[in-house]
Design an enzyme around this catalytic site. Structure first.
Site: not given
Length: 815
Positions: A440, A515
């Site tokens: 991220e 995720e």
């Protein structure tokens, strides 16, 4: 996946069935350096309170350590004695603060606002024998959080910026023989690397490595395998270094044993010649006939033993555990292990545990992996940093695929060096099926800078480990520009609606959910409680950017191209409080709480991930005050969930059927049930087999119960066990909503090192340095971690609570 040809087989390799080679034992030693440290907090803003430390002590003259802890004459008699691993943050109280560092780290007062809690000093004395003079000595730290500086005998050795990947220092030139040596470590946790609990201190093992000047350096062996029909080629690249003061000749050879130590095959000795400070990489290959393959189901490990000789004398010997398996990826059907299609049923995990913070004894690494495997998990993502080496050992031994992840997407010198150290350290672990180059990085991952950084990191990965591939955890939907243009495996963080469009537009890339999920739940709570910061213990509540478990998994399970994914998270973790802030001090994301106690969502995943019968009812059936009233009140309706892999389930209340329902794959069942005390029973039918379970209204608690994970420990001062604490009524039924304060006492050669209960809003201490240990039950459970001492004998644990029968447990401790 293997894009380099193996070296030619040595013609003289043959199968041996005799005993192991008999040679003079090498001088290599790996000495555990965990014991007998002294510790004291320093100060990040006051030189006097930081024991006169200034950077100049390390820079202007070697050995200039006057009136600092690095000086041999420094008096540390009032410093605390302890053994590693050690995390000083878990010992601090909780403090309400709006500071982002404090909030994200579980409201522990550490960081820039708390200079008095953010520096830790460690000192240790050790002695070397004169007979070992001429050997090399290397000080190794597996992990210090963070920004550590190290001295030996007043000589500054260096700095390790990272809190997650270890560092080694050659101290050969600085040690004394037959007199005390002093090693000093200063850890600076005033800055932080993650947005989650990180702890502070020497929280992983320390070692003193001793070996010959002609030796295999740290991480100097790379072993990898390739199946060839019914056989396997085992390729070993061995780096040998010469630190003698003259050129040196020698030989190297390898042999392989099975896990029982039986010799299977040995190579001939291969000659080399090295100049002063020279090194060489020697390639050897051996052929194993009909090997046992490593897999999640059968995690078989072989041993490669590498021997270095010179002048006919053995000088070094290193043993490397390895497994034989193939990992391949297909854009249409996902992951294959040994040719078998495997759906990734994974979890993300941070590295802390209730009671001990980040300083886990090795036993806890295995304990946590076992809990995950019992749930049906087959893959573990180390989020978002290199894990402790023992975690990887546990995954190798127990059978768990690992996505190994570096701390930051960054190709600059510091972070590329961290990435390189991770690759070299971990590449022999068969459990690792994929690397992750980052997570991220929203400021750069969709532009050309992110793409170029990724290309540099991928090139480094291929240089050091061409046998694997990499992914990147991207929190973007159908976006291809940037990192995703070059990453071999497309990782999705959430953005489930974007998976199908991305696959349609970019069908050449395999897809994995890096995720997924992120349902927030609180174990044993069934109504939203914004005062105490609890959320219902069902697959109901999730942040705006996430999904329910049933949403993501039902889609992943039904799409062959989607190789599966990693749930956020396997366990709750301290810090990153979600969905609340104070008094909430940890996340609610876990499938299990911080102690490893299952939440109800655990049984959803177990139903569809584990290869066994699963039938689970929730909630419990202790709902005093919610029954029909004598005045004609209707009473409360309870929402009953059943998680199961049975094809049909029938629910009963006190013997009366409430109806039979068909279970859809990857879903759950629900009934609305008017509460009456008694028994709720479920009967399921799975492949023609009848299975059943029940929950029952209990009486008041009567007795404390202690349930150990293991009852026999090794008396080495390091082995440990988890002891779970519950209370039962007089009929032996566990009381699920009990909240008693439990007090503990220990006799014998053992000690409690941490307590917890999984309550995400509890501000009770995890550590009681005075020895007066206690913990309140949270919805019927709490936990203590017991560590063995160094002497054999029984360890007695006693648990008591006001008004209840106490529990006594005996743990045996053997040498």
């Amino acid at each position: 996946m293997y894009n380099k040809r193996l070296t030619c087989f040595l013609a003289a390799c043959c199968l041996l069935t005799g005993s192991l080679p008999v040679l003079a034992q090498s001088t290599r030693k790996k000495i555990n350096f965990d014991n007998d440290w002294k510790f004291h907090l320093g100060h990040a803003a006051d030189t006097l309170k930081d024991f006169n430390y200034t950077t100049a002590n390390s820079l202007h003259k070697s050995g200039n350590t006057w009136q600092t802890p690095m000086d041999a004459r420094f008096n540390d008699s009032n410093w605390r004695s302890l053994q590693l691993p050690h995390d000083w943050v878990v010992e601090l109280p909780f403090e309400n603060s709006l500071n982002a560092h404090v909030m994200s780290h579980g409201y522990k007062p550490v960081g820039g606002l708390y200079p008095q809690n953010s520096i830790g000093w460690y000192r240790k004395k050790f002695t070397l024998n004169r007979t070992d003079s001429g050997q090399r000595f290397v000080l190794q730290f597996d992990g210090v959080f963070r920004d550590s500086r190290v001295w030996v005998n007043g000589i500054y050795l260096g700095n390790n910026f990272s809190g997650y990947i270890g560092m080694s220092y050659d101290i050969t030139d600085y040690v004394y023989f037959n007199r005390p040596n002093i090693v000093v470590v200063r850890a600076d946790a005033s800055q932080y690397e993650g947005w989650f609990y990180e702890g502070a201190g020497i929280y992983r093992h320390a070692w003193l490595q001793q070996y010959n000047n002609l030796h295999i350096p740290e991480d100097g062996i790379f072993v990898h395998t390739k199946e060839q029909g019914s056989n396997a080629a085992v390729a070993a690249a061995i780096k040998v270094s010469n630190r003698n003061y003259s050129a040196t000749d020698g030989t190297v050879y390898n042999y392989i044993t099975d896990r029982e130590g039986r010799l299977l095959i040995q190579s001939p000795e291969q000659s080399f010649s090295l100049p002063v400070n020279g090194s060489a990489v020697i390639q050897q290959s051996l052929l194993l006939n009909n090997p046992v393959l490593w897999s999640v189901e059968t995690p078989y490990l072989y041993r490669l033993v590498t021997v270095v000789k010179s002048g006919g004398k053995e000088l070094d010997r290193v043993t490397t555990r390895f497994g034989i398996r193939t990992i391949t990826f297909d854009k249409d059907s996902g992951l294959y292990v040994n040719g078998k299609n495997v759906k990734v049923k994974g979890v993300n995990c941070h590295q802390d545990h209730a009671g001990v913070g980040s300083a886990l004894p090795d036993y806890l690494q295995y304990y946590r992996i076992r809990l995950l495997k019992e749930m049906g998990v087959n893959a573990y993502r180390a989020s978002h940093n290199p894990p402790t080496p023992e975690l990887l050992d546990a995954c190798d031994s127990l059978g768990m695929l690992v996505m190994d992840e570096t701390r930051q997407l960054n190709s600059g010198h510091e972070y590329m060096n961290q990435f390189e150290r991770m690759l070299l350290r971990d590449r022999n672990h068969p459990s690792i099926f994929m690397w992750s180059i980052g997570n991220e990085e929203g400021w750069i991952h969709t532009n050309s800078i992110g793409r170029r950084i990724a290309q540099s990191m991928l090139a480094k990965q291929q240089e050091l480990d061409p046998t694997r591939t990499s992914t990147y955890a991207a929190d973007v939907a159908n976006v291809f520009t940037g990192v995703n243009e070059v990453i071999p495996i497309r990782g999705f963080n959430y953005r489930v609606p974007g998976v199908d469009p991305y696959h349609r537009d970019h069908p050449h890339q395999p897809i994995i959910g890096t995720e997924m999920g992120s349902t927030v739940t609180t174990r044993g709570i069934y109504v939203k409680d914004s005062i105490n910061c609890y959320v219902p213990d069902q697959d109901i509540t999730f942040p705006w950017w996430a999904d329910r478990a049933e949403t993501w998994w039902s889609q992943a399970a039904e799409r062959p191209f989607w190789m599966g994914g990693f749930v956020w998270t396997g366990f709750d973790y301290r810090g990153e409080p979600t969905p609340y802030q104070w008094p909430n001090i940890n996340s609610h994301f876990g499938i299990m709480d911080m102690c490893g106690f299952p939440k109800n969502i655990y049984y959803y995943y177990q139903s569809w991930w584990a290869d066994k019968d699963v039938l689970h009812i929730s909630p419990h059936w202790n709902w005093s005050g919610r029954t029909p009233s004598q005045k004609g009140g209707a009473g409360d309706t309870i929402d009953v969930w059943v998680n199961s892999n049975a094809q049909q389930v029938e629910l009963f209340l006190n013997g009366k059927s409430l109806g039979k329902k068909e279970m859809q794959p990857n879903r759950h069942l629900q009934w609305k049930v008017l509460y009456k005390p008694g028994i709720v029973k479920a009967i399921g039918y799975r492949n023609g087999k009848k299975i059943q379970t029940q929950v029952e209204t209990t009486d008041d608690a009567w007795q404390v119960v202690l349930t150990p994970d293991q009852t026999t420990l090794t008396a080495d001062g390091k082995d440990a066990t988890v002891i779970n604490v519950t209370v039962k009524d007089k009929k032996g039924r566990e009381v699920p909503n009990a909240g008693h304060l439990i007090q503990f006492a220990v006799q014998g050669n053992g000690a409690i090192i941490g307590v917890g209960n999984g309550d995400p809003s509890s501000h009770e201490p995890d550590k009681y340095l005075t020895g007066q240990w206690q913990r309140r039950l949270f919805n019927g459970k709490c936990q203590l971690i017991l560590q063995a001492g160094t002497a054999a004998g029984d360890i007695t644990v006693e648990a008591s609570a006001n008004g209840l029968q106490k529990a006594t447990l005996t743990i045996q401790s053997h040498q």
